[in-house]
Each structure stands twice: as structure tokens, then as C-alpha cells.
Design an enzyme around this catalytic site. Structure first.
Site, PDB file in Angstrom:
ATOM      1  N   ASP A   1      35.198  27.767  50.299  1.00  0.00           N
ATOM      2  CA  ASP A   1      34.813  29.142  49.964  1.00  0.00           C
ATOM      3  C   ASP A   1      34.612  29.978  51.224  1.00  0.00           C
ATOM      4  O   ASP A   1      35.022  31.143  51.287  1.00  0.00           O
ATOM      5  CB  ASP A   1      33.520  29.135  49.136  1.00  0.00           C
ATOM      6  CG  ASP A   1      33.700  29.784  47.774  1.00  0.00           C
ATOM      7  OD1 ASP A   1      34.836  29.788  47.256  1.00  0.00           O
ATOM      8  OD2 ASP A   1      32.705  30.281  47.222  1.00  0.00           O
ATOM      9  N   ASP A   2      33.955  29.393  52.209  1.00  0.00           N
ATOM     10  CA  ASP A   2      33.720  30.109  53.464  1.00  0.00           C
ATOM     11  C   ASP A   2      35.038  30.431  54.164  1.00  0.00           C
ATOM     12  O   ASP A   2      35.211  31.525  54.725  1.00  0.00           O
ATOM     13  CB  ASP A   2      32.837  29.265  54.389  1.00  0.00           C
ATOM     14  CG  ASP A   2      31.416  29.114  53.877  1.00  0.00           C
ATOM     15  OD1 ASP A   2      31.067  29.774  52.875  1.00  0.00           O
ATOM     16  OD2 ASP A   2      30.668  28.317  54.458  1.00  0.00           O
TER      17      ASP A   2
ATOM     18  N   ASP B   1      19.552  30.308  52.668  1.00  0.00           N
ATOM     19  CA  ASP B   1      20.669  31.138  53.119  1.00  0.00           C
ATOM     20  C   ASP B   1      20.167  32.502  53.577  1.00  0.00           C
ATOM     21  O   ASP B   1      20.534  32.996  54.653  1.00  0.00           O
ATOM     22  CB  ASP B   1      21.664  31.283  51.963  1.00  0.00           C
ATOM     23  CG  ASP B   1      22.948  32.010  52.380  1.00  0.00           C
ATOM     24  OD1 ASP B   1      23.208  32.124  53.587  1.00  0.00           O
ATOM     25  OD2 ASP B   1      23.687  32.454  51.489  1.00  0.00           O
TER      26      ASP B   1
ATOM     27  N   LYS C   1      37.373  31.287  37.026  1.00  0.00           N
ATOM     28  CA  LYS C   1      38.200  30.126  36.722  1.00  0.00           C
ATOM     29  C   LYS C   1      37.650  29.305  35.564  1.00  0.00           C
ATOM     30  O   LYS C   1      38.364  28.529  34.943  1.00  0.00           O
ATOM     31  CB  LYS C   1      38.322  29.255  37.983  1.00  0.00           C
ATOM     32  CG  LYS C   1      39.055  29.952  39.133  1.00  0.00           C
ATOM     33  CD  LYS C   1      39.144  29.072  40.362  1.00  0.00           C
ATOM     34  CE  LYS C   1      37.815  28.906  41.074  1.00  0.00           C
ATOM     35  NZ  LYS C   1      37.312  30.145  41.694  1.00  0.00           N
TER      36      LYS C   1
ATOM     37  N   PHE D   1      33.663  22.017  48.644  1.00  0.00           N
ATOM     38  CA  PHE D   1      34.023  23.233  47.907  1.00  0.00           C
ATOM     39  C   PHE D   1      33.487  24.476  48.612  1.00  0.00           C
ATOM     40  O   PHE D   1      34.183  25.490  48.735  1.00  0.00           O
ATOM     41  CB  PHE D   1      33.458  23.134  46.492  1.00  0.00           C
ATOM     42  CG  PHE D   1      33.700  24.347  45.628  1.00  0.00           C
ATOM     43  CD1 PHE D   1      34.886  24.498  44.927  1.00  0.00           C
ATOM     44  CD2 PHE D   1      32.726  25.336  45.493  1.00  0.00           C
ATOM     45  CE1 PHE D   1      35.107  25.601  44.123  1.00  0.00           C
ATOM     46  CE2 PHE D   1      32.942  26.440  44.700  1.00  0.00           C
ATOM     47  CZ  PHE D   1      34.133  26.574  44.009  1.00  0.00           C
TER      48      PHE D   1
ATOM     49  N   ARG E   1      33.741  41.585  42.553  1.00  0.00           N
ATOM     50  CA  ARG E   1      33.540  40.221  42.071  1.00  0.00           C
ATOM     51  C   ARG E   1      34.536  39.974  40.953  1.00  0.00           C
ATOM     52  O   ARG E   1      34.622  40.753  40.016  1.00  0.00           O
ATOM     53  CB  ARG E   1      32.104  40.034  41.563  1.00  0.00           C
ATOM     54  CG  ARG E   1      31.841  38.726  40.851  1.00  0.00           C
ATOM     55  CD  ARG E   1      31.832  37.561  41.806  1.00  0.00           C
ATOM     56  NE  ARG E   1      30.721  37.598  42.737  1.00  0.00           N
ATOM     57  CZ  ARG E   1      30.495  36.656  43.655  1.00  0.00           C
ATOM     58  NH1 ARG E   1      31.322  35.625  43.761  1.00  0.00           N
ATOM     59  NH2 ARG E   1      29.470  36.760  44.496  1.00  0.00           N
TER      60      ARG E   1
ATOM     61  N   LYS F   1      22.630  25.333  47.361  1.00  0.00           N
ATOM     62  CA  LYS F   1      23.084  26.591  46.784  1.00  0.00           C
ATOM     63  C   LYS F   1      24.295  26.421  45.876  1.00  0.00           C
ATOM     64  O   LYS F   1      24.480  27.187  44.916  1.00  0.00           O
ATOM     65  CB  LYS F   1      23.422  27.582  47.902  1.00  0.00           C
ATOM     66  CG  LYS F   1      23.854  28.960  47.396  1.00  0.00           C
ATOM     67  CD  LYS F   1      24.136  29.909  48.540  1.00  0.00           C
ATOM     68  CE  LYS F   1      24.644  31.257  48.029  1.00  0.00           C
ATOM     69  NZ  LYS F   1      24.903  32.212  49.125  1.00  0.00           N
TER      70      LYS F   1
ATOM     71  N   ASP G   1      23.714  40.490  48.701  1.00  0.00           N
ATOM     72  CA  ASP G   1      24.737  40.580  49.748  1.00  0.00           C
ATOM     73  C   ASP G   1      25.351  41.975  49.860  1.00  0.00           C
ATOM     74  O   ASP G   1      26.197  42.205  50.730  1.00  0.00           O
ATOM     75  CB  ASP G   1      25.861  39.578  49.474  1.00  0.00           C
ATOM     76  CG  ASP G   1      25.431  38.141  49.720  1.00  0.00           C
ATOM     77  OD1 ASP G   1      24.360  37.942  50.309  1.00  0.00           O
ATOM     78  OD2 ASP G   1      26.173  37.226  49.317  1.00  0.00           O
TER      79      ASP G   1
ATOM     80  N   PHE H   1      24.425  34.740  36.073  1.00  0.00           N
ATOM     81  CA  PHE H   1      23.107  35.132  36.583  1.00  0.00           C
ATOM     82  C   PHE H   1      23.059  35.041  38.101  1.00  0.00           C
ATOM     83  O   PHE H   1      22.634  35.970  38.796  1.00  0.00           O
ATOM     84  CB  PHE H   1      22.043  34.244  35.940  1.00  0.00           C
ATOM     85  CG  PHE H   1      20.713  34.217  36.650  1.00  0.00           C
ATOM     86  CD1 PHE H   1      20.055  35.395  36.987  1.00  0.00           C
ATOM     87  CD2 PHE H   1      20.112  33.010  36.974  1.00  0.00           C
ATOM     88  CE1 PHE H   1      18.816  35.359  37.639  1.00  0.00           C
ATOM     89  CE2 PHE H   1      18.889  32.972  37.622  1.00  0.00           C
ATOM     90  CZ  PHE H   1      18.241  34.150  37.954  1.00  0.00           C
TER      91      PHE H   1
ATOM     92  N   ASP I   1      23.304  37.470  43.472  1.00  0.00           N
ATOM     93  CA  ASP I   1      23.880  37.267  44.805  1.00  0.00           C
ATOM     94  C   ASP I   1      24.594  38.525  45.296  1.00  0.00           C
ATOM     95  O   ASP I   1      24.490  38.881  46.478  1.00  0.00           O
ATOM     96  CB  ASP I   1      24.851  36.091  44.762  1.00  0.00           C
ATOM     97  CG  ASP I   1      25.337  35.684  46.146  1.00  0.00           C
ATOM     98  OD1 ASP I   1      24.518  35.201  46.936  1.00  0.00           O
ATOM     99  OD2 ASP I   1      26.530  35.861  46.428  1.00  0.00           O
TER     100      ASP I   1
END
Length: 422
Positions: A312-313, A243, A123, A308, A181, A269, A176, A167, A172
Site C-alpha cells: 500500500d505504501d 501512526d 475490492k 500488504f 477514496r 493498523k 489525513d 468506518f 482516516d
């Protein structure tokens, strides 16, 4: 002194009541001189201000209130087009860097590929927010109305933020074991990349400091720019650490999933680099030096960042992959997320047992469906909707009641994320 601060000092000069020992104008001049000396003494500290004692009286209305939604969208699209157009120059500047330019053609080609694949997507709200913030401080209608030099500086800092974002995302996704992505395979999953992506992430971060040196080495806020990028990177890495150690893949310990831990994770984070960093960069370019102004910005941006990340979650679980640009993996990845923390607060023994049995099982669609079924039993969608509305009201109050910065800095940020779908 920024135009915003100049207007504040000018207002103080014209409204202050005379006192013995000098005129209002003389007192304001004394304040300004003292402020300048304070700045010289404390140069390099973005959170320290010679103007801390000066009360700002920001306009609580945008510069223009007559534009239609269509006009606002057109202006936004134009600003994004200009920001994207600046990327090629940023990339080519990095490729022309003496360190890269002396590498074999294979190295130069790889660097170009790393930049093109990972940076100019998404975005771009973080990067564009620098120019948006500066436009408000300059008192112009929007980023499109900034001077060429202002817009260039804002674009450079904006792309530095997007490089930092790239980065973080490259790293990430590896941690994960993510699949997609931004609507394409994660960089490390590209056939000839693999774990080379780890070094590529380091290159992306290093590129930030090449750009800062190239463009701002002689800028009086150069040290502050370096400091804010280093500080935010450290804060974000700390959040990522918490996390990862709270919810490692394959090791489920539901006792660790508390709202207190979750809040610490998301603030460090996400909030600092997503909201505070762009606003702080715009403030640095705009000449804002007030400690209180930076503290206010940080307070609002951290609250906005928490909201925010909760979004996202929620979208990771309920968002459509074709809309959010990735396949949600939080349940399988054993994430300490808002949904599971909320579920554990409400769960009966049977529901808790289902979560304990099925949470944190990567690439297991049956286990994921079982956890989602519990979420649906609890109607967590409604819980999220209530949380979103309450968060909006709280943020609106924080923005409207502060007197340190123009509300327009935060208005657009909030408008972009409220009830977003991606």
C-alpha cells in the site's frame, strides 16, 4: 465440532495404535467428550479451544485442481456478484431498525446515503474472505457451493467487516485530509457532509452490532463474534494512534521513522482487521475451536498484513490514481511509511537533508517531487521488488509447513495480493 475437526477425530480413531486400558475409538470418544466439557467451561473465548491437543492433518491440495484460470475467475466473479447482491438486504435491514425507522424522513434518507456511498465499494476482499474460509473448512469447491444458510451467515459477517472498513476509512480520510477514496471524493468532502462524517463513522460501526445481534444472538459463537470485532477494532485504533502521534502532519521528526515503529503501526493498523478478522469469522462459522489453529491463523495473517501494507505504501507513491482509486498523500501527510523508513536507512547526508526539507508538506507538489527524486536515486522500486519476492517466499513457507488449518484458507488470500497493482 466442525466437519474439519470431525474428519480429524475420525482419522485419529482409525490410525491410533491400541494401548492398554481401551481401544483407539474409546480414547477418541473420551477426547471428544472432554473437548465438549472444555468448550462449555470456556464458552465465549474465541482463542480457547477444547481441541488444542488434537493435531489436524489438513489436505495440502485444493478441493479441485482441474479448473482453468478462466473458470476460477468466473467462480470468483459469481461469488462477488452474490456478495454484492446481499448488500441491499443488509442495508434495508439496517434502515428498518427500530431506532432508524422512527426518525424523520430526512434522517432515514441520510442513513441510506451514508451506507450507499461508503460501504459497497472497493475490492471487497475482506468481506468475501469469510465465505472463502468457510468453504475451505466445509470441504466444498468455493463459496458458490456453500449451503444457503452458510452463505447467508458468511455474507452477514462479511458485510459487518465491510462496515468496519467503511468506518475506518471515513475517519482516516478526515485525519489525513485526503481528497479521494475509491475513485470518488472522500465522504467528508461531499458538499453537504463535512464534519457530520465523524458521526456517520460512528453510525457505520454501530451498525455492525445491530447485524450481529439480529442474526447471531442465539448462535453459540455469538460472544466470540462480539469479542473478535471489539478486539480487532481496538487493535486497529491503537495502530492508527501510533501512526498519528509518530508522524503528525506538519511536524517532521525523522528520528521517529524506524522500521521497528513502522512494523508496529502496520501490524496493528492493518493486519488484524484486513486478514485475521475475515479468517477468524470464517473459522467461527466453521466450528473451529482449536487455540493453536487460531494462533496459527493470526501468525500468518499478521505477516500477510505487514506485506500488504508495505504494498500500500509503495502504491501510494508509485501507483496510478486511476488504478488505485485515490491520490497518494503519504509524503505530504508526513506518514511513517516503508519507503521513507527504507530511504533513511540508505540516505547520505545530502539525501537526508532533501527529505528533511521536503517531507511532510501537504499539497506541495514541488516538495513531493523532491522526495520522490531521492527515492528514485536510491532505486527503491528495486528494493520493494526484492522485498515482495522475499515476503512471498516466507509466507509460502509459513502456509505450507503448518498443520493446523487447510492451506487453502491462505492460498487465495496470498494469490490476491501478490504483485497487486491496486
Amino acid at each position: 465440532m466442525s466437519p474439519w475437526e470431525k474428519r480429524t477425530v475420525a482419522k485419529a480413531a482409525t490410525t491410533a495404535a491400541p494401548k492398554s486400558g481401551g481401544s483407539a475409538a474409546a480414547r477418541v470418544l473420551t477426547l471428544a467428550i472432554g473437548a465438549g466439557l472444555g468448550w462449555i467451561a470456556r464458552a465465549g473465548a474465541p482463542s480457547v479451544s477444547a481441541f488444542a491437543s488434537t493435531a489436524f492433518v489438513p489436505p495440502h491440495k485444493p478441493v479441485s485442481t482441474t479448473r482453468s484460470k478462466e473458470q476460477l475467475k468466473a467462480a470468483r466473479d459469481s461469488a462477488k456478484k452474490a456478495f454484492l447482491a446481499a448488500f441491499d438486504g443488509i442495508r434495508d435491514e439496517l434502515l428498518a431498525d427500530p431506532v432508524i425507522a422512527v426518525q424523520p424522513a430526512t434522517g432515514q434518507t441520510w442513513m441510506k446515503r451514508v451506507l450507499d456511498y461508503n460501504v459497497p465499494f472497493g475490492k471487497l476482499n475482506r468481506g468475501m474472505a469469510v465465505a472463502d474460509t468457510l468453504a475451505v473448512l466445509r470441504g466444498v469447491e468455493d463459496a458458490n457451493a456453500l449451503s444457503k444458510s452458510d452463505l447467508k451467515d458468511a455474507h452477514v459477517l462479511g458485510w459487518c467487516i465491510e462496515l468496519l472498513q467503511a468506518f475506518f476509512l471515513v475517519a482516516d480520510d478526515i485525519m489525513d485530509d485526503s481528497v479521494t477514496r475509491r475513485g470518488q471524493p472522500c465522504w467528508f468532502r461531499v458538499e453537504d457532509v463535512g464534519m457530520v462524517a465523524i458521526n456517520d463513522g460512528i453510525l457505520l460501526e454501530s451498525a455492525i452490532y445491530r447485524l450481529l445481534k439480529n442474526h447471531f444472538a442465539k448462535h453459540r459463537r455469538y460472544a466470540d463474534m462480539l469479542e473478535v470485532f471489539h478486539e480487532v477494532t481496538f487493535q486497529t485504533a491503537t495502530g492508527q494512534m501510533l501512526d498519528l502521534i509518530t508522524a503528525p502532519i506538519g511536524k517532521v521528526d525523522l528520528s521517529k521513522y524506524t522500521m521497528e515503529t513502522y512494523t508496529n503501526i502496520v501490524v496493528y493498523k492493518t493486519a488484524f482487521y484486513t486478514f485475521y478478522l475475515p479468517v477468524a469469522c470464517g473459522m467461527l462459522l466453521g466450528g473451529v475451536r482449536s487455540t493453536k489453529a487460531y494462533d496459527t491463523a493470526k501468525k500468518i495473517c499478521v505477516a500477510m498484513g505487514e506485506y500488504f501494507q508495505v504494498q500500500d505504501d509503495f502504491l501510494d507513491c508509485y501507483g496510478a490514481p486511476e488504478v488505485i482509486g485515490k491520490i497518494g498523500t503519504d509524503i505530504g501527510d508526513n506518514k511513517c511509511g516503508w519507503l521513507v523508513c527504507k530511504a533513511l536507512l540508505k540516505a547520505n547526508d545530502a539525501q537526508r537533508e532533501v527529505i528533511a526539507k521536503n517531507y511532510g508538506k501537504p499539497h506541495d507538489s514541488v516538495a513531493e517531487a523532491a522526495v520522490k527524486a531521492v527515492y528514485n536515486e536510491m532505486d527503491l522500486k528495486s528494493e520493494f521488488e526484492a522485498y515482495e519476492n522475499k515476503s512471498y517466499e516466507m509466507l509460502r513457507s509459513m502456509i505450507d509447513t503448518q498443520k493446523d488449518l487447510p492451506v487453502g484458507i491462505f492460498d487465495e488470500l496470498l494469490a490476491k495480493i501478490f504483485k497487486r497493482s491496486k
